[in-house]
Write an enzyme that holds these catalytic residues in place. Sequence first.
Site, PDB file in Angstrom:
ATOM      1  N   GLY A 194       0.816  -1.212   0.000  1.00 58.60           N
ATOM      2  CA  GLY A 194       0.000   0.000   0.000  1.00 58.60           C
ATOM      3  C   GLY A 194       0.845   1.255   0.000  1.00 58.60           C
ATOM      4  N   GLY A 221      -9.128  14.992 -35.379  1.00 57.67           N
ATOM      5  CA  GLY A 221      -9.533  15.246 -33.998  1.00 57.67           C
ATOM      6  C   GLY A 221      -8.375  15.786 -33.174  1.00 57.67           C
TER       7      GLY A 221
HETATM    8  C1  HXC Z   1       8.807  -4.312  10.179  1.00 60.30           C
HETATM    9  C2  HXC Z   1      10.552  -4.489   8.714  1.00 60.30           C
HETATM   10  C3  HXC Z   1       9.677  -4.410   7.625  1.00 60.30           C
HETATM   11  C4  HXC Z   1       8.292  -4.268   7.903  1.00 60.30           C
HETATM   12  C5  HXC Z   1      11.659  -4.589   6.861  1.00 60.30           C
HETATM   13  N1  HXC Z   1      11.770  -4.604   8.191  1.00 60.30           N
HETATM   14  N2  HXC Z   1      10.391  -4.472   6.490  1.00 60.30           N
HETATM   15  N3  HXC Z   1      10.116  -4.443   9.982  1.00 60.30           N
HETATM   16  N4  HXC Z   1       7.904  -4.226   9.182  1.00 60.30           N
HETATM   17  N5  HXC Z   1       7.415  -4.159   6.902  1.00 60.30           N
HETATM   18  C6  HXC Z   1      12.996  -4.686   8.975  1.00 60.30           C
HETATM   19  C7  HXC Z   1      13.675  -6.021   8.865  1.00 60.30           C
HETATM   20  O1  HXC Z   1      13.149  -6.905   9.822  1.00 60.30           O
HETATM   21  C8  HXC Z   1      15.116  -5.642   9.168  1.00 60.30           C
HETATM   22  O2  HXC Z   1      15.261  -5.482  10.545  1.00 60.30           O
HETATM   23  C9  HXC Z   1      15.249  -4.277   8.547  1.00 60.30           C
HETATM   24  O3  HXC Z   1      13.912  -3.762   8.416  1.00 60.30           O
HETATM   25  C10 HXC Z   1      15.859  -4.287   7.169  1.00 60.30           C
HETATM   26  O4  HXC Z   1      15.204  -5.277   6.392  1.00 60.30           O
HETATM   27  P1  HXC Z   1      16.015  -6.324   5.506  1.00 60.30           P
HETATM   28  O5  HXC Z   1      15.041  -7.320   5.038  1.00 60.30           O
HETATM   29  O6  HXC Z   1      17.206  -6.797   6.250  1.00 60.30           O
HETATM   30  O7  HXC Z   1      16.503  -5.396   4.327  1.00 60.30           O
HETATM   31  P2  HXC Z   1      16.603  -5.717   2.788  1.00 60.30           P
HETATM   32  O8  HXC Z   1      17.280  -7.007   2.564  1.00 60.30           O
HETATM   33  O9  HXC Z   1      17.221  -4.501   2.181  1.00 60.30           O
HETATM   34  O10 HXC Z   1      15.117  -5.851   2.274  1.00 60.30           O
HETATM   35  C11 HXC Z   1      14.230  -4.790   2.339  1.00 60.30           C
HETATM   36  C12 HXC Z   1      12.783  -5.254   2.013  1.00 60.30           C
HETATM   37  C13 HXC Z   1      12.407  -6.451   2.901  1.00 60.30           C
HETATM   38  C14 HXC Z   1      12.721  -5.621   0.531  1.00 60.30           C
HETATM   39  C15 HXC Z   1      11.889  -4.032   2.246  1.00 60.30           C
HETATM   40  O11 HXC Z   1      12.739  -6.114   4.251  1.00 60.30           O
HETATM   41  C16 HXC Z   1      10.956  -6.795   2.830  1.00 60.30           C
HETATM   42  O12 HXC Z   1      10.554  -7.448   1.873  1.00 60.30           O
HETATM   43  N6  HXC Z   1      10.177  -6.335   3.807  1.00 60.30           N
HETATM   44  C17 HXC Z   1       8.796  -6.635   3.865  1.00 60.30           C
HETATM   45  C18 HXC Z   1       8.041  -5.904   2.831  1.00 60.30           C
HETATM   46  C19 HXC Z   1       6.540  -6.090   2.977  1.00 60.30           C
HETATM   47  O13 HXC Z   1       6.046  -7.131   2.584  1.00 60.30           O
HETATM   48  N7  HXC Z   1       5.893  -5.125   3.620  1.00 60.30           N
HETATM   49  C20 HXC Z   1       4.525  -5.174   3.860  1.00 60.30           C
HETATM   50  C21 HXC Z   1       3.865  -4.732   2.556  1.00 60.30           C
HETATM   51  S1  HXC Z   1       2.139  -4.790   2.719  1.00 60.30           S
HETATM   52  P3  HXC Z   1      16.670  -5.633  11.276  1.00 60.30           P
HETATM   53  O14 HXC Z   1      16.319  -5.592  12.731  1.00 60.30           O
HETATM   54  O15 HXC Z   1      17.239  -6.934  10.823  1.00 60.30           O
HETATM   55  O16 HXC Z   1      17.496  -4.477  10.862  1.00 60.30           O
HETATM   56  C22 HXC Z   1       1.788  -3.251   3.089  1.00 60.30           C
HETATM   57  C23 HXC Z   1       0.351  -3.067   3.270  1.00 60.30           C
HETATM   58  C24 HXC Z   1       0.006  -1.633   3.312  1.00 60.30           C
HETATM   59  O17 HXC Z   1       2.556  -2.385   3.183  1.00 60.30           O
HETATM   60  C25 HXC Z   1      -1.375  -1.474   2.837  1.00 60.30           C
HETATM   61  C26 HXC Z   1      -1.860  -0.084   2.986  1.00 60.30           C
HETATM   62  C27 HXC Z   1      -3.183   0.063   2.351  1.00 60.30           C
END
Ligand code: HXC
Length: 514
Positions: A170, A404
Amino acid sequence: MKKALSKLHEKKDLAHQGGGSHRIQHQHEKGKLTARERIEVLLDKNSFEELGMLVTHRSVDFGMDQEKYYGDGVITGYGTINNRPVYVFSQDFTVFGGSLSEAHAEKICKIMDLAMANGIPVIGLNDSGGARIQEGVVSLGGYADIFYRNTIASGIIPQISAIMGPCAGGAVYSPAITDLVFMVDHTSYMFVTGPNVVKTVTNESISSEELGGAVTHATQSGVAHLVAENDVECLMAIRNVLSYLPQNNKLTTPVLPCHLGTRELRPELNDIIPDNPQHPYDMKTVIEGIIDRDSFFELHANYAPNIVIGFARIGGRSVGIVANQPAHLAGVLDVNSSKKGARFVRFCDAFNIPLLVLVDVPGFLPGKDQEWNAIITNGAKLLYSFCEATVPRITVITRKAYGGAYDVMNSKHIGADFNYAWPSAEIAVMGAKGASEIIFRKEIAAADKPDEKLREMEQLYAAKFANPYLAAERGYVDEIIEPEITREKLLRSFAILQTKRKSPPTKKHGNIPL
Ligand code: HXC
């Protein structure tokens, strides 16, 4: 007091450390600046005033009560860019991946509310893993609070989004509602669902870069208006683009110093149009020949390049340029170029930026692909956008204005203030060949040499219609001008239109063909 001060300084120091030195180092290793460094580059020196530095999240699940960082993953506040105030938020990837918690969302909403109340632009520097997974629905609610504010603020204050890291789920919808989306090449991604979900649902294997990298969004989807090489370039582009925009919809754009000569002739413009009307030329050369030197700020340069859009200055004042590009697909209007042009026209109109439209268009692109992708609805978007625009509007027809597309491209009939044509203009229902094949079908079929007859009729039709004079006789074109005087003509025309007052009739809102 000493003790109290040292406690304060300790907390501030902690806030400045974000998620810690190892995470900051990791951020740098990826070629990214930290959230605070980005603000330093973006704003005028020492102008940043931070709000909410000591905010923390209130989450207790999954051990979160043991892990808190001041600021909670976003730095918010205000400062100046070229001495004009802006509000800014900058997500800190070193804190929970910049993910959006309830408290994080509240901080963003707070500065958006202040920006709205004071008529000041908002800049969002996005670098986030999306909704804070540990907080569940609370973070979804936080996103929706932001989307709502983005929408209400649309057309009132400029909103600019820089995507400087991941932007998933989102999280993409806030930038999508804002006016401009700038991405950084190789370090930023935007997608509703990432490659893993794509693989699970559709069995398609695709990299993050291909699915939602900067180049993908700048060339395929049109989500990104600009791709920067790195963080600094992206932040400088934001500084630059703001110089064309007013602070809010009630104000006019900044006027930059411009030293005008006594005559503003640009003789090079006389030689741009090729003798053969089928030959292309680069409309950007025409743009450069009209505007203040080096003032063109192009948007969507690599998306639907058959239309060119961007900001420029004429006599120090901002204009929005919409121009057909004969160097690409002959400048034809299609689905993507219509959408690209329409959104830009509405942006300019919302923010009091006069429009300059340069026309060389053979018509709308025919074909099943276009019809199935709703060239009707999408072409209507461009038409509708021009029709409802109340800012000063000037058109220059450099060559073709057919069918157009003549009507749509800011014709007199749909509210342009001044319409000019170069002597090379061809304004007609369709090209001479197509027209002759239809209206002289019988004569051509009956001729001994049909090819020769077609050419003869083509020449007859072209002599009569492929010129600007019929349109000038009707007053659809106000004046036929030598190309070299175009800049001078526009300087005077935009000057006389500065006091234009036109308000749309009162209504809740129109129903643009979305
Ligand atoms: C909490 C999160 C997080 C999240 C990452 N972190 N995403 N913590 N909530 N959504 C934390 C990780 O645990 C990690 O903590 C640090 O951030 C860095 O993440 P890494 O994975 O180590 O980094 P990287 O390899 O660069 O990957 C980044 C990333 C990946 C691609 C963003 O972290 C990821 O896929 N995150 C989840 C993305 C996701 O699915 N989000 C939800 C989307 S749904 P530490 O402690 O190890 O540093 C959504 C719904 C919204 O957003 C809807 C609104 C309408």
